[in-house]
Write an enzyme that holds these catalytic residues in place. Structure first.
Site, PDB file in Angstrom:
ATOM      1  N   HIS A  25       0.840  -1.208   0.000  1.00 27.66           N
ATOM      2  CA  HIS A  25       0.000   0.000   0.000  1.00 27.66           C
ATOM      3  C   HIS A  25       0.873   1.256   0.000  1.00 27.66           C
ATOM      4  CE1 HIS A  25      -2.738  -2.905   2.241  1.00 27.66           C
ATOM      5  NE2 HIS A  25      -3.522  -2.510   1.266  1.00 27.66           N
ATOM      6  N   GLN A  52      -0.611  -3.955  -9.093  1.00 24.84           N
ATOM      7  CA  GLN A  52      -0.649  -5.093 -10.017  1.00 24.84           C
ATOM      8  C   GLN A  52      -0.927  -6.396  -9.262  1.00 24.84           C
ATOM      9  OE1 GLN A  52      -0.698  -5.331 -13.180  1.00 24.84           O
ATOM     10  NE2 GLN A  52      -0.212  -7.494 -13.528  1.00 24.84           N
ATOM     11  N   LYS A  53      -0.780  -6.360  -7.911  1.00 27.13           N
ATOM     12  CA  LYS A  53      -1.104  -7.535  -7.097  1.00 27.13           C
ATOM     13  C   LYS A  53      -2.514  -8.040  -7.423  1.00 27.13           C
ATOM     14  CE  LYS A  53      -1.301 -10.297  -3.438  1.00 27.13           C
ATOM     15  NZ  LYS A  53      -2.605 -10.160  -2.895  1.00 27.13           N
ATOM     16  N   MET A  73       3.084  -9.239  -0.694  1.00 29.92           N
ATOM     17  CA  MET A  73       2.505  -8.653   0.521  1.00 29.92           C
ATOM     18  C   MET A  73       0.998  -8.568   0.389  1.00 29.92           C
ATOM     19  SD  MET A  73       5.139  -5.900   1.942  1.00 29.92           S
ATOM     20  CE  MET A  73       6.840  -6.377   2.186  1.00 29.92           C
ATOM     21  N   SER A  74       0.294  -8.873   1.480  1.00 37.17           N
ATOM     22  CA  SER A  74      -1.164  -8.847   1.491  1.00 37.17           C
ATOM     23  C   SER A  74      -1.623  -8.711   2.941  1.00 37.17           C
ATOM     24  CB  SER A  74      -1.711 -10.161   0.919  1.00 37.17           C
ATOM     25  OG  SER A  74      -3.078 -10.303   1.231  1.00 37.17           O
TER      26      SER A  74
HETATM   27  P1  AMP Z   1      -6.432  -3.645  -0.545  1.00 31.76           P
HETATM   28  O1  AMP Z   1      -6.284  -2.890   0.728  1.00 31.76           O
HETATM   29  O2  AMP Z   1      -6.068  -5.090  -0.456  1.00 31.76           O
HETATM   30  O3  AMP Z   1      -7.760  -3.392  -1.229  1.00 31.76           O
HETATM   31  O4  AMP Z   1      -5.343  -3.028  -1.534  1.00 31.76           O
HETATM   32  C1  AMP Z   1      -5.353  -1.644  -1.833  1.00 31.76           C
HETATM   33  C2  AMP Z   1      -4.456  -1.415  -3.034  1.00 31.76           C
HETATM   34  O5  AMP Z   1      -3.126  -1.834  -2.715  1.00 31.76           O
HETATM   35  C3  AMP Z   1      -4.898  -2.212  -4.267  1.00 31.76           C
HETATM   36  O6  AMP Z   1      -4.743  -1.398  -5.428  1.00 31.76           O
HETATM   37  C4  AMP Z   1      -3.945  -3.361  -4.263  1.00 31.76           C
HETATM   38  O7  AMP Z   1      -3.720  -3.915  -5.550  1.00 31.76           O
HETATM   39  C5  AMP Z   1      -2.679  -2.720  -3.731  1.00 31.76           C
HETATM   40  N1  AMP Z   1      -1.784  -3.729  -3.172  1.00 31.76           N
HETATM   41  C6  AMP Z   1      -2.092  -4.700  -2.272  1.00 31.76           C
HETATM   42  N2  AMP Z   1      -1.035  -5.491  -2.040  1.00 31.76           N
HETATM   43  C7  AMP Z   1      -0.021  -5.022  -2.824  1.00 31.76           C
HETATM   44  C8  AMP Z   1       1.332  -5.417  -3.047  1.00 31.76           C
HETATM   45  N3  AMP Z   1       1.869  -6.475  -2.423  1.00 31.76           N
HETATM   46  N4  AMP Z   1       2.068  -4.701  -3.919  1.00 31.76           N
HETATM   47  C9  AMP Z   1       1.538  -3.632  -4.564  1.00 31.76           C
HETATM   48  N5  AMP Z   1       0.269  -3.213  -4.403  1.00 31.76           N
HETATM   49  C10 AMP Z   1      -0.503  -3.896  -3.547  1.00 31.76           C
END
Ligand code: AMP
Length: 281
Positions: free
Chosen positions: A34, A145-146, A181-182
Site C-alpha cells: 500500500h 498489479q497484485k 505482501m497482502s
Molecule cells: P487492498 O487494501 O487489499 O484493497 O489493496 C489496496 C491497493 O493496494 C490495491 O490497489 C492493491 O492492488 C494494492 N496492493 C495490495 N497489495 C499489494 C502489493 N503487495 N504490492 C503492490 N500493491 C498492492
C-alpha cells in the site's frame, strides 16, 4: 495529515488541497505494498488522499469481511510517515445507505478468473471505486498489479464512464522470500506462512521455463499446478494463463500472458500473478 469520516468533511478538506491530486484506495491494515502506491502518488502529485474502507459489497457471504484485519491507529501512523495529506475513512452506512440501489457492472473483463469464483466481487469493486472517484475527483488514482484483474476492470470502467482520471498501476511488492505482501498474510500461522511460498515459487518456476523456451499455455499452467500441488497445506483453486488485456484464457503457443492463480493455504485464500513477456515484445 488530516483524517475525515463524513462526505461533507471530505469536501471541505479537499478544497484546501493543491492539485494535481492523487487517490490511493485501500481496505486498511496497511503494508509496504500500500505504502508503495502512496509513495508513487507523492512523486507524481501535489497532494495525496488515501481512503480506508473494507467494502462489504465486494465480499461474498462466508468470505472474510467480519474477520478482515483492522488497525486504524497503526495505518494512520504509516500513512503519516509517507507524507499522506488526507485520509478518508467513510462508514458503511454513509457509503451504502438503506435505499442504495445503483451498481456499476463491468461486463467482459469481470467474468473470468476471480470473477468465476467470486460472484459479484467486481460489481462491488467497480461500484465502490466509482463512488470514491466521484467523491474525491482525483487527477490520478493508484492501484497495485497484485490485484491484476481489478486493475484491468478499473481501467475498463474508467474508459467506459469517461472519468477524467489517469489510472496508474504499480508493481507487486514482495517479502524478501518472495511472498506477495497482502493484508491477508496476517491470517497465516508459521507453517502456513512457509507453505504460502508455493505461489511465488510456482510463478517463478513457470517464468524460468518460459524464458528457456516453453511457450505452451497448457504446459505453463501445469508447471504452476505441479509446484502448488507439491505443497501439502495448499489447495489450488485456479491457475490461469490469460491475455494480459482481454483476460481471455490462452491455448497453444503464447507470446505473452498474465499468469495468475488463487490458492487456499488452510482457510486463507491468496492470489498472485506475473506477466510473462517475450524479450522482444
Ligand atoms: P487492498 O487494501 O487489499 O484493497 O489493496 C489496496 C491497493 O493496494 C490495491 O490497489 C492493491 O492492488 C494494492 N496492493 C495490495 N497489495 C499489494 C502489493 N503487495 N504490492 C503492490 N500493491 C498492492
Amino acid at each position: 495529515m488530516k483524517t475525515v469520516e463524513t462526505f461533507d468533511a471530505l469536501q471541505e478538506a479537499l478544497l484546501r488541497l493543491k492539485r494535481p491530486l492523487g487517490l490511493v484506495p485501500t481496505m486498511g491494515y496497511l503494508h509496504k505494498g500500500h505504502l508503495s502506491l502512496v509513495k508513487r502518488a507523492k512523486q507524481d502529485c501535489a497532494s495525496v488522499v488515501v481512503s480506508i474502507f473494507a467494502n462489504p459489497t465486494q465480499f461474498a457471504p462466508g468470505e472474510d469481511l467480519e474477520n478482515y484485519p483492522r488497525d486504524i491507529d497503526r495505518d494512520l501512523g504509516l500513512l503519516k510517515g509517507v507524507g499522506t495529506n488526507l485520509v478518508w475513512i467513510p462508514s458503511v452506512k454513509s457509503m451504502y445507505p438503506d435505499d442504495f440501489q445503483t451498481w456499476i457492472n463491468v461486463e467482459g473483463v469481470s467474468k473470468p478468473l476471480e470473477g468465476r469464483v467470486r460472484i459479484n466481487h467486481f460489481r462491488g469493486v467497480a461500484t465502490i471505486v466509482s463512488k470514491l472517484f466521484n467523491s474525491v475527483r482525483p487527477d490520478k488514482a493508484y492501484f497495485g498489479q497484485k490485484d491484476a484483474q481489478q486493475a484491468v476492470v478499473i481501467e475498463q470502467m474508467n474508459r467506459d464512464l469517461n472519468y477524467p482520471i489517469e489510472i496508474v498501476i504499480c508493481p507487486i511488492i514482495r517479502e524478501p522470500d518472495g511472498l506477495a505482501m497482502s493484508s491477508r498474510n496476517s491470517y497465516l500461522n508459521e507453517r502456513e506462512r512457509h507453505a504460502a511460498l508455493c505461489l511465488s515459487r510456482g510463478l517463478n518456476t513457470a517464468r524460468d521455463a518460459f524464458q528457456k523456451g516453453e511457450k505452451h499455455a497448457d504446459k505453463i499452467r501445469e508447471i504452476v499446478a505441479n509446484v502448488v500441488n507439491e505443497e501439502q497445506l495448499a489447495e489450488l483453486q485456479y491457475v490461469s494463463c490469460a491475455h494480459p488485456e482481454t483476460l481471455e484464457e490462452l491455448e497453444g503457443e503464447i507470446e505473452s500472458c498474465l499468469l495468475s492463480m488463487a490458492v487456499f493455504i488452510g482457510r486463507t485464500r491468496l492470489i498472485d500473478n506475473i506477466v510473462l513477456l517475450q524479450p522482444n515484445t
